[in-house]
Design a protein around this motif. Structure first.
Motif, mmCIF file in Angstrom:
data_model
loop_
_atom_site.group_PDB
_atom_site.id
_atom_site.type_symbol
_atom_site.label_atom_id
_atom_site.label_comp_id
_atom_site.label_asym_id
_atom_site.label_seq_id
_atom_site.Cartn_x
_atom_site.Cartn_y
_atom_site.Cartn_z
ATOM 1 N N PRO A 1 -7.343 -10.226 2.271
ATOM 2 C CA PRO A 1 -5.948 -9.806 2.109
ATOM 3 C C PRO A 1 -5.026 -10.995 1.827
ATOM 4 C CG PRO A 1 -6.930 -8.675 3.978
ATOM 5 C CD PRO A 1 -7.920 -9.713 3.535
ATOM 6 N N ALA A 2 -5.343 -12.160 2.403
ATOM 7 C CA ALA A 2 -4.527 -13.356 2.167
ATOM 8 C C ALA A 2 -4.550 -13.746 0.689
ATOM 9 C CB ALA A 2 -5.044 -14.512 3.027
ATOM 10 N N VAL B 1 0.442 -11.916 -5.022
ATOM 11 C CA VAL B 1 1.731 -11.221 -5.050
ATOM 12 C C VAL B 1 2.868 -12.235 -4.960
ATOM 13 C CG1 VAL B 1 3.234 -9.611 -3.813
ATOM 14 C CG2 VAL B 1 0.802 -9.093 -4.075
ATOM 15 N N PHE B 2 2.734 -13.217 -4.067
ATOM 16 C CA PHE B 2 3.756 -14.251 -3.915
ATOM 17 C C PHE B 2 3.960 -15.004 -5.229
ATOM 18 C CE2 PHE B 2 4.925 -18.669 -3.113
ATOM 19 C CZ PHE B 2 6.049 -18.532 -2.308
ATOM 20 N N THR C 1 0.691 -10.531 9.971
ATOM 21 C CA THR C 1 0.754 -10.666 8.509
ATOM 22 C C THR C 1 1.759 -11.703 8.039
ATOM 23 O OG1 THR C 1 2.397 -8.886 8.353
ATOM 24 C CG2 THR C 1 0.070 -8.264 8.140
ATOM 25 N N PHE C 2 2.701 -12.094 8.898
ATOM 26 C CA PHE C 2 3.741 -13.028 8.462
ATOM 27 C C PHE C 2 3.131 -14.392 8.120
ATOM 28 C CE2 PHE C 2 7.121 -16.184 9.226
ATOM 29 C CZ PHE C 2 8.076 -15.704 8.337
ATOM 30 N N GLY C 3 3.357 -14.849 6.880
ATOM 31 C CA GLY C 3 2.847 -16.145 6.437
ATOM 32 C C GLY C 3 1.373 -16.169 6.107
ATOM 33 N N LEU C 4 0.713 -15.022 6.185
ATOM 34 C CA LEU C 4 -0.729 -14.959 5.918
ATOM 35 C C LEU C 4 -1.053 -15.359 4.481
ATOM 36 C CD1 LEU C 4 -3.549 -14.136 7.000
ATOM 37 C CD2 LEU C 4 -3.059 -11.794 6.224
ATOM 38 N N PHE C 5 -0.102 -15.176 3.571
ATOM 39 C CA PHE C 5 -0.332 -15.470 2.151
ATOM 40 C C PHE C 5 -0.727 -16.930 1.931
ATOM 41 C CE2 PHE C 5 3.889 -17.095 2.675
ATOM 42 C CZ PHE C 5 4.084 -18.041 1.669
ATOM 43 N N LEU D 1 6.155 -11.661 4.153
ATOM 44 C CA LEU D 1 6.128 -10.793 5.332
ATOM 45 C C LEU D 1 4.757 -10.158 5.539
ATOM 46 C CD1 LEU D 1 9.574 -9.024 4.801
ATOM 47 C CD2 LEU D 1 9.016 -10.632 6.644
ATOM 48 N N GLY D 2 4.071 -9.877 4.406
ATOM 49 C CA GLY D 2 2.728 -9.312 4.519
ATOM 50 C C GLY D 2 2.548 -7.946 3.893
#
Length: 463
Positions: free
Chosen positions: A105-106, A112-113, A249-253, A325-326
């Motif tokens: 998912p990351a 997406v980011f 999920t916050f910052g997981l990207f 945000l996730g």
């Protein structure tokens, strides 16, 4: 501050009186928009949870990104459009990138980011505005009707009226006496009557009235709660609840970039995912803005939308924030047309919708109890009303008719706003070349044609 003074200052900022609206109309329109798109909160949570993301955190990310994006739309563009993580894009995120390609998912959130950052650049440089303005008039008219049929189809699917069929792909449900389907039909009839009787808030009253009938049906034992079949209790399990944590999920990207650059193969797939997100989001958003704005008579004499740069910037910034945000790509929602049909014309409508999304964080038991069959009535009526711009289409001119019909048909049959826009533009180019009028094709439309062909024969074959 008195009520009249407050309304005067709000009107001065948003200018709803100048657009033929009122404070009450804008508020009602915002409530209607929220009621028709509130489903995204539980639905996005369910879809992205299948990709391994924490459901509660996804719910929070969905709500907060919707609040941010919709407020930005109100303040930057002052338009009555609402934003939230888009359907289709969330399915691509979960089922193609994560479950299909085997990525984390990351990884998907990092894509997406990055897409959102590219979006911001394209918006600030005016590229996306130029794309919007370049769309031929007849396609803009057709997009409105295509979106109308598309959301009507989605609404009828959601309530179970339209079902899958092996022989014909889709068919009308032969069991129309089932509670959810019957209640949806009753709700559609109720909403049509209210609309024809010119009752203010007909769409919102239709949703609430249908929901109320559903609760009576559940109490009488006709509507049977069966979560496995998607039939949940219509009675809220309370009013308020503590919001879930966003921490999972916050910052997981950020973790996704390490995966993307781990190998050449990974990086190639990363670019492919970014391009797919970018393509669908650009043309879904352009199609939605074009169709809804055309229906609301917001386009100027040249067919351009005042405030379009702000609208596209809001979309782009919200996508970046949503990834942080996730959640999956944030986009302008076609259900905004429900609020427009109620008379919403300015950013005040969007502000009301954003407030509703914020309150929903603490009122999930209520929001989660709104059934799909109750929102079908609004989507159905909006679908009908979205056909109005076709009155200006030159039906006796094949040069206009062919691209317009292809746009409408492919939007529904391809189950995608961007697909209808793509095939409509390609048809426009073919028609103009066929009748010996290639000079009427602008350089930007030619460029779009090339992009669409590359998408069809390169990007799609690589996916």
């Amino acid at each position: 501050m008195s009520g009249s003074t407050f309304e005067s200052k709000v009107d001065q900022f948003f200018g709803y009186s100048a657009r033929g609206s009122s404070f009450g109309t804008e508020v009602r329109a915002g409530l209607t928009t929220f009621a028709t798109m509130a489903y995204i909160l539980p639905v996005n949570m369910a879809i992205l949870s299948q990709a391994g993301l924490d459901g509660g955190a996804v719910f929070m990310a969905t709500a907060l990104s919707a609040v941010l994006g919709t407020v930005l739309m109100a303040l930057l563009a002052r338009l009555p459009f609402a934003l939230a993580p888009g359907m289709g894009l969330n399915a691509f995120f979960a089922f193609t990138v994560v479950l299909g390609m085997g990525k984390t998912p990351a990884f998907a959130l990092a894509a997406v980011f990055t897409e959102g950052v590219v979006f911001i650049f394209l918006s600030l440089t005016g590229v996306r505005t130029a794309l919007f303005n370049a769309i031929p008039k007849e396609i803009k008219q057709a997009v409105s009707a295509g979106i109308g049929l598309f959301i009507m189809f989605i609404g009828l699917q959601n309530c179970g009226f339209i079902v899958a069929d092996k022989a014909t792909l889709v068919a009308i449900n032969p069991h129309l006496n089932s509670a959810a389907v019957a209640l949806a039909i009753i709700g559609i009839g109720l909403t049509i009557v209210l609309y024809l009787r010119r009752v203010k808030g007909a769409l919102l009253l239709g949703i609430l009235g249908t929901w109320g009938l559903g609760m009576l049906a559940q109490a009488a034992g006709w509507y049977v709660v069966n979560p496995q079949a998607g039939h949940f209790s219509l009675f809220p399990g309370g009013v308020f609840s503590a919001p879930p944590s966003l921490a999972p999920t916050f910052g997981l990207f950020l973790n996704g970039f390490a995966e993307a650059f781990a190998s050449g193969a990974n990086f190639g797939q990363f670019l492919l995912v970014i391009m797919t997100f970018l393509y669908v989001d650009i043309f879904d958003t352009l199609g939605t803005l074009s169709g809804v704005a055309t229906k609301a008579n917001m386009l100027d004499k040249n067919g351009n939308l005042p405030g379009i740069t702000g609208a596209l910037s809001a979309d782009a910034i919200a996508t970046v924030a949503g990834a942080m945000l996730g959640t999956s790509t944030v986009t302008t929602f076609v259900e905004s047309s429900a609020g427009v049909e109620e008379g919403g014309r300015t950013g005040l409508t969007a502000i009301v919708t954003a407030v509703c999304f914020f309150l929903a964080i603490f009122m999930f038991p209520v929001v989660g109890a709104i059934p799909a069959f109750a929102t079908t009535c609004a989507l159905f009526m909006v679908g009908i009303m979205m056909f109005e711009p076709l009155k200006d289409l030159e039906f006796n001119n094949p040069e206009c008719l062919i691209p317009a019909v292809i746009t409408v048909a492919f939007m529904v049959m391809g189950y995608s706003i961007s697909a209808g826009l793509m095939w409509g533009v390609l048809a426009f180019i073919l028609v103009k070349v066929a009748v010996g009028k290639p000079k009427e094709i602008t350089p930007l439309i030619w460029s779009l044609g090339v992009i669409f062909l590359l998408k069809l024969f390169v990007l799609d074959t690589m996916a």
